[in-house]
Design a protein around this motif. Structure first.
Motif, PDB file in Angstrom:
ATOM      1  N   SER A  54       0.839  -1.188   0.000  1.00 31.40           N
ATOM      2  CA  SER A  54       0.000   0.000   0.000  1.00 31.40           C
ATOM      3  C   SER A  54       0.880   1.245   0.000  1.00 31.40           C
ATOM      4  CB  SER A  54      -0.919   0.004   1.219  1.00 31.40           C
ATOM      5  OG  SER A  54      -0.158   0.020   2.420  1.00 31.40           O
TER       6      SER A  54
ATOM      7  N   ASP B 174       1.009   3.773   1.873  1.00 29.56           N
ATOM      8  CA  ASP B 174       1.528   4.138   3.204  1.00 29.56           C
ATOM      9  C   ASP B 174       2.417   3.050   3.800  1.00 29.56           C
ATOM     10  OD1 ASP B 174      -0.252   2.146   3.900  1.00 29.56           O
ATOM     11  OD2 ASP B 174      -1.647   3.470   4.967  1.00 29.56           O
TER      12      ASP B 174
ATOM     13  N   SER C  50      -4.055   1.299  -5.889  1.00 31.30           N
ATOM     14  CA  SER C  50      -4.174   2.641  -6.445  1.00 31.30           C
ATOM     15  C   SER C  50      -3.296   3.579  -5.636  1.00 31.30           C
ATOM     16  CB  SER C  50      -5.627   3.117  -6.410  1.00 31.30           C
ATOM     17  OG  SER C  50      -6.108   3.139  -5.069  1.00 31.30           O
ATOM     18  N   THR C  51      -3.026   4.766  -6.168  1.00 32.74           N
ATOM     19  CA  THR C  51      -2.134   5.712  -5.493  1.00 32.74           C
ATOM     20  C   THR C  51      -2.677   6.151  -4.150  1.00 32.74           C
ATOM     21  OG1 THR C  51      -1.408   6.508  -7.660  1.00 32.74           O
ATOM     22  CG2 THR C  51      -0.880   7.887  -5.770  1.00 32.74           C
ATOM     23  N   ASP C  52      -3.997   6.242  -4.027  1.00 32.14           N
ATOM     24  CA  ASP C  52      -4.578   6.659  -2.747  1.00 32.14           C
ATOM     25  C   ASP C  52      -4.786   5.493  -1.791  1.00 32.14           C
ATOM     26  OD1 ASP C  52      -6.762   5.322  -3.811  1.00 32.14           O
ATOM     27  OD2 ASP C  52      -7.989   7.120  -4.078  1.00 32.14           O
TER      28      ASP C  52
ATOM     29  N   ARG D  12      -6.988   3.177  -1.810  1.00 35.23           N
ATOM     30  CA  ARG D  12      -8.385   2.810  -1.575  1.00 35.23           C
ATOM     31  C   ARG D  12      -8.852   1.644  -2.435  1.00 35.23           C
ATOM     32  NH1 ARG D  12     -11.700   6.836   0.746  1.00 35.23           N
ATOM     33  NH2 ARG D  12     -13.438   6.086  -0.530  1.00 35.23           N
TER      34      ARG D  12
ATOM     35  N   GLU E  80      -1.770   8.761 -11.035  1.00 31.59           N
ATOM     36  CA  GLU E  80      -2.263   8.836  -9.665  1.00 31.59           C
ATOM     37  C   GLU E  80      -3.762   9.094  -9.579  1.00 31.59           C
ATOM     38  OE1 GLU E  80      -1.111  13.549  -8.927  1.00 31.59           O
ATOM     39  OE2 GLU E  80       0.021  11.960  -7.935  1.00 31.59           O
ATOM     40  N   THR E  81      -4.413   9.497 -10.670  1.00 32.86           N
ATOM     41  CA  THR E  81      -5.852   9.752 -10.613  1.00 32.86           C
ATOM     42  C   THR E  81      -6.659   8.473 -10.491  1.00 32.86           C
ATOM     43  OG1 THR E  81      -6.201   9.676 -13.027  1.00 32.86           O
ATOM     44  CG2 THR E  81      -5.507  11.783 -12.067  1.00 32.86           C
TER      45      THR E  81
END
Length: 472
Positions: free
Chosen positions: A162, A164, A220-222, A224, A264-265
């Motif tokens: 992930s 993070d 994904s970049t976020d 989620r 990243e979108t």
């Protein structure tokens, strides 16, 4: 002088290494280099300020050495009093991680997956046995966590950290992807014994076959969502917040071996399949199920891996036709047909050499910008990547190879600039540190090896690969 040092010197001094023989020598098909917008973008990101060329008379026509740049920085030729990011890339990209290798780990199992975390502090290795191992790079490559996988079928096919770096997902030849807490105190994570490995079910009641394999999975970049490529010819999106599969796209006419987010979108997705096609998917306009935003054809055989440049425009792909190709999605077509390659004549890349008669074949409607040859894509889904943005400006592409090597090509000129060799079996995956001149290669011989540019006069110690038996 070692064999690898001779190879590197030969590449740097202009020795002829062109061709596409089984010995691994190769070069971009475009012998004059890449003449496209991406060539200029790469130059801007990895080239020095033109003012540095004026440090010495005639410098405008000469390559800019590191010494000239240091002198120019002290004299403030750029007017900034420091190096720009492109100046730094120009310096760092000259020092390729070709020395070594030194041993990171050696196990009695084939290594299928290996990747640095986004900040380079962690390294993940996924093995054919039920093991995913996480190494703490900042603490001398100490093993931080051993993850013993649950419900493994044949092998770990992919892993993803992930953003993070708190969680890791791993996939296998089944529709269940498992997620593990990486930051927990336990150094050994045994599935549902010492820790919970939550299963994320990608199958559903609308699926024709609920027992498909997942070959590729990415965060994904976020953090989620997960995107996955499957053996039932489909792409899947899993929402981790809602804890459910939210989208299934019947994407190809054969196994989807690789998938990734374009940027990243998270709106654009790239996929590659055994049907030989790369497809672009725009989630904002998926009105008709299975209708891609565009198709990119050019490979003669199936696609094994795709890596995005991260800008929503360019990506590279490895193909079973023994090539890596560079793509611009603005050239994609709305209509494309599968090329009838060697598979229809009984060729199988898993245990057969690529036919010599097909090595110089070209797709009649090739939409790729550039083609890179020399490495071998046989036996397994071998992976390729852009070099890091921070240290090289993505000036290179690099790939594993079934001939036991790692190949590094110059993106623009197509020249083979390095061949790293010391393994005894296929190098399925490799990873370039995001900030330092370090490449780690992972092989079916059970070895994870580290290649570096020496930071001092003492070269890294090598392991004795000659007497080590291969892993079967």
């Amino acid at each position: 002088m070692s064999r690898i040092q001779k190879d590197i010197i030969g590449c740097r001094d202009g020795s002829d290494i062109r061709g596409s023989s089984s010995h691994g020598q190769g070069v971009n098909e475009n012998s004059c280099g890449l003449d496209h917008e991406i060539a200029q973008l790469t130059k801007l990101r990895s080239g020095p300020n033109e003012l540095f060329r004026r440090v010495v008379p005639g410098g405008m026509k000469l390559p800019v050495s590191t010494l000239k740049m240091l002198v120019g920085r002290e004299a403030n030729y750029s007017g900034r009093g420091r190096f720009s990011s492109s100046d730094g890339c120009h310096v760092l990209s000259r020092y390729l991680p070709v020395n070594g290798p030194s041993l990171v780990d050696c196990v009695e199992s084939r290594v299928y997956v290996s990747q640095f975390s986004a900040d380079g502090s962690l390294f993940v290795g996924g093995f054919q046995e039920n093991l995913v191992r996480i190494y703490n790079v900042d603490k001398g490559w100490k093993v931080q966590k051993d993850i013993l996988a649950k419900s493994l079928r044949w092998t770990i096919t992919d892993t993803s950290l992930s953003p993070d770096q708190n969680f890791l997902v791993y996939s296998s030849m089944c529709p269940i992807v498992h997620i593990v807490n990486v930051r927990s105190a336990a150094t050994e994570s045994i599935a549902n014994i010492t820790e919970i490995h939550e299963g994320l079910d990608f199958s559903g009641t609308d699926d024709v076959d609920n027992e498909f394999a997942i070959f590729s999975v990415k965060f994904s970049t976020d953090g989620r969502e997960l995107v996955a490529a499957s053996g039932d010819d489909a792409i899947y999106i899993y929402d981790l917040v809602e804890n459910r599969r939210i989208l299934r796209i019947p994407a190809h006419k054969s196994d989807v071996n690789t998938v990734c987010f374009a940027d990243e979108t998270g709106h654009l997705i790239y996929s590659g399949s055994d049907d030989g096609l790369c497809k672009v998917w725009d989630r904002r306009c998926l009105v008709n199920k299975g209708k891609a935003a565009g198709v990119l054809m050019g490979h003669l055989e199936g696609i094994t891996f795709i890596d995005s440049r991260g800008d929503g425009r360019y990506f590279i792909s490895n193909g079973k036709d023994q090539t890596t190709k560079l793509w611009d999605i603005r050239k994609m077509s709305s209509n494309a047909k599968r090329f009838q390659g060697r598979k229809s004549h009984g060729w199988d890349y898993r245990w057969m050499a690529y036919p010599a008669s097909s090595r110089n074949s070209k797709h009649p409607n090739d939409l790729s910008l550039s083609t890179y040859k020399g490495h071998q894509v046989l036996q397994t889904l071998i992976r390729c990547y852009f070099s890091p943005s921070y240290s090289t400006g993505q000036k290179y592409i690099y790939t594993g190879s079934s001939d036991c090597r790692v190949y590094i090509y110059d993106l623009v000129s197509g020249e083979l600039v390095a061949r790293l060799e010391n393994h005894l079996d296929s190098v399925r995956d490799c990873s370039w540190h995001p900030f330092y001149p370090t490449i780690v290669s992972s092989s079916w011989d059970g070895v994870i090896a580290r290649w570096e540019f020496p930071r001092d006069s003492k070269p890294p110690s090598k392991w004795n690969a000659i007497n080590r038996p291969p892993i079967f």
